[in-house]
Design an enzyme around this catalytic site. Structure first.
Site, PDB file in Angstrom:
ATOM      1  N   ASP A 118       0.800  -1.277  -0.085  1.00 59.90           N
ATOM      2  CA  ASP A 118      -0.118   0.063  -0.098  1.00 59.90           C
ATOM      3  C   ASP A 118       0.846   1.235  -0.069  1.00 59.90           C
ATOM      4  O   ASP A 118       2.053   1.292   0.348  1.00 59.90           O
ATOM      5  CB  ASP A 118      -0.845  -0.039   1.370  1.00 59.90           C
ATOM      6  CG  ASP A 118      -1.987  -0.898   1.227  1.00 59.90           C
ATOM      7  OD1 ASP A 118      -1.916  -1.883   0.284  1.00 59.90           O
ATOM      8  OD2 ASP A 118      -2.850  -0.924   2.068  1.00 59.90           O
ATOM      9  N   ASP A 119       0.227   2.504  -0.441  1.00 62.34           N
ATOM     10  CA  ASP A 119       0.725   3.725  -0.170  1.00 62.34           C
ATOM     11  C   ASP A 119       1.689   4.075  -1.001  1.00 62.34           C
ATOM     12  O   ASP A 119       2.472   5.273  -0.884  1.00 62.34           O
ATOM     13  CB  ASP A 119       1.009   4.226   1.437  1.00 62.34           C
ATOM     14  CG  ASP A 119      -0.118   3.720   2.382  1.00 62.34           C
ATOM     15  OD1 ASP A 119      -1.089   3.431   2.166  1.00 62.34           O
ATOM     16  OD2 ASP A 119       0.409   3.857   3.590  1.00 62.34           O
ATOM     17  N   HIS A 161      -6.399   3.414  -3.865  1.00 66.31           N
ATOM     18  CA  HIS A 161      -6.132   3.838  -2.122  1.00 66.31           C
ATOM     19  C   HIS A 161      -6.445   5.061  -2.098  1.00 66.31           C
ATOM     20  O   HIS A 161      -5.517   5.569  -0.965  1.00 66.31           O
ATOM     21  CB  HIS A 161      -5.001   3.158  -1.856  1.00 66.31           C
ATOM     22  CG  HIS A 161      -4.578   2.933  -0.557  1.00 66.31           C
ATOM     23  ND1 HIS A 161      -5.462   2.277   0.310  1.00 66.31           N
ATOM     24  CD2 HIS A 161      -3.768   3.126   0.407  1.00 66.31           C
ATOM     25  CE1 HIS A 161      -5.222   2.138   1.698  1.00 66.31           C
ATOM     26  NE2 HIS A 161      -4.037   2.830   1.583  1.00 66.31           N
ATOM     27  N   HIS A 170      -5.471   9.842   0.940  1.00 63.75           N
ATOM     28  CA  HIS A 170      -4.999   9.000   1.873  1.00 63.75           C
ATOM     29  C   HIS A 170      -5.277   9.747   3.377  1.00 63.75           C
ATOM     30  O   HIS A 170      -4.199   9.761   4.253  1.00 63.75           O
ATOM     31  CB  HIS A 170      -3.493   8.313   2.044  1.00 63.75           C
ATOM     32  CG  HIS A 170      -3.312   7.051   2.638  1.00 63.75           C
ATOM     33  ND1 HIS A 170      -3.450   7.114   3.796  1.00 63.75           N
ATOM     34  CD2 HIS A 170      -3.442   5.807   2.228  1.00 63.75           C
ATOM     35  CE1 HIS A 170      -3.060   5.864   4.477  1.00 63.75           C
ATOM     36  NE2 HIS A 170      -3.109   5.204   3.391  1.00 63.75           N
ATOM     37  N   HIS A 210       3.734  -2.259   3.215  1.00 62.26           N
ATOM     38  CA  HIS A 210       3.573  -1.179   2.555  1.00 62.26           C
ATOM     39  C   HIS A 210       4.828  -0.799   1.927  1.00 62.26           C
ATOM     40  O   HIS A 210       6.033  -1.125   2.357  1.00 62.26           O
ATOM     41  CB  HIS A 210       3.417   0.116   3.712  1.00 62.26           C
ATOM     42  CG  HIS A 210       2.324   0.167   4.429  1.00 62.26           C
ATOM     43  ND1 HIS A 210       1.938  -0.953   5.228  1.00 62.26           N
ATOM     44  CD2 HIS A 210       1.068   0.803   4.233  1.00 62.26           C
ATOM     45  CE1 HIS A 210       0.670  -0.645   5.803  1.00 62.26           C
ATOM     46  NE2 HIS A 210       0.097   0.212   4.865  1.00 62.26           N
TER      47      HIS A 210
HETATM   48 ZN   LIG Z   1      -2.655   3.128   3.379  1.00 62.33          ZN
END
Ligand SMILES: [Zn+2]
Length: 308
Positions: free
Chosen positions: A116-117, A167, A171, A259
């Protein structure tokens, strides 16, 4: 007789010339559309056409072979383009639902690694290298504004054949009206498609928050809301073994949360080879989230045919 042969020969040449120009017409738009992800094949095609230009073609067979090769290259390019476009699409029965894991029987030990991210400098490309060395396809959930900042890294991820999910753009852990959620989600998916050609049907809410308006909007728009069954806790600052965290929660059909962006991810990069090796030792194969769901569906079908 000789004249007839000559005429036939010129007919063949005319036919081949027509085919070649038709093929050029067909391959040109493909090359134009596939700007970034198709670089290796384009380079290959270019190398082939250049080497042909240098050597005079001595007979028709060679020319035919060159055309056949050209057709093969454009078919490969098309397949790659279609692959990239649909690799992030989940089966329709999962769209609009929330997924934490797939239900697989113990025969199939399959697991999905998710990151993620990102896209994020250094960590994302380091993770791509580790995945490539291990011949693994994973799933990346991107933050729109990071993709806007690091588009080239994003293109690399998509071109390597990994699955991509949405996503949000910013965020943030806020409450969203439907319009607010639409801005966060639609804008991100549009940029993903614009930069990589990928049409995604996966959404992961920041922080895994399911009740702030984002997940509800995503489901309404037929995204699968993809959560996880194993948290590496690589986002926590305390020192602990990420590998142990993953191994403790690993199971067949599982989805592992890690991540690659949003901060310093050197711990994740450092732990990843060990996580992969230990899962592999336990007999796991690595698939993307859409593949994991396809496996569940296939098992269900197999069970149904076995019962008939
Ligand atoms: Zn995230």
């Amino acid at each position: 007789m000789k004249r007839l042969l000559r005429r036939r020969k010129s007919l063949i040449i005319a036919f081949i010339a027509a085919t070649a120009s038709f093929l050029l017409g067909v391959t040109l738009p493909i090359n134009l559309r596939a700007n970034q992800p198709l670089e290796p094949i384009q380079a290959q095609a270019l190398a082939v056409s250049q080497s042909q230009e240098q050597k005079p073609i001595s007979n028709i067979n060679q020319f035919k072979q060159a055309i056949a090769h050209r057709v093969e290259l454009s078919q490969q390019a098309l397949a790659q383009l279609q692959g990239i476009r649909f690799q992030s699409t989940v089966l329709s029965q999962f769209q609009g639902t929330t997924i934490r894991e797939a239900k697989l029987d113990s025969q199939h030990k399959a697991i999905a690694l998710t990151f993620d991210d990102g896209p994020w400098p250094t960590a994302t490309t380091q993770i791509l290298d580790i995945l490539k060395e291990n011949n693994i396809k994973a799933t990346f959930f991107w933050v729109g504004r990071y993709l806007q900042t690091y588009p080239e890294i994003g293109k690399q991820v998509a071109a390597a054949g990994h699955a991509i999910g949405n996503h949000t753009w910013n965020h943030e852990y806020l409450k969203y009206s439907e319009e607010g959620a639409a801005r966060e989600i639609d804008r991100t998916s549009s940029l993903i498609e614009e930069l990589t050609g990928v049409q995604t049907s996966m959404f992961r809410p920041p922080g895994g928050i399911l009740n702030n308006g984002l997940a509800a909007y995503a489901q309404k728009k037929n995204y699968a809301v993809v959560m996880w069954s194993a948290d590496s806790f690589d986002w926590r600052t305390i020192t602990e073994s990420l590998t142990d965290n993953v191994m403790r929660q690993a199971k067949s059909g599982g989805i592992v949360l890690m991540h690659d962006g949003g901060g310093n991810r050197s711990r994740t990069v450092k732990a990843l080879p060990d996580i992969i090796a230990r899962l592999r030792n336990e007999g796991y194969i690595f698939v993307t989230v859409p593949e994991l769901l396809q496996m569940q569906e296939q098992e269900l079908k197999n069970q149904e045919t076995a019962q008939k």
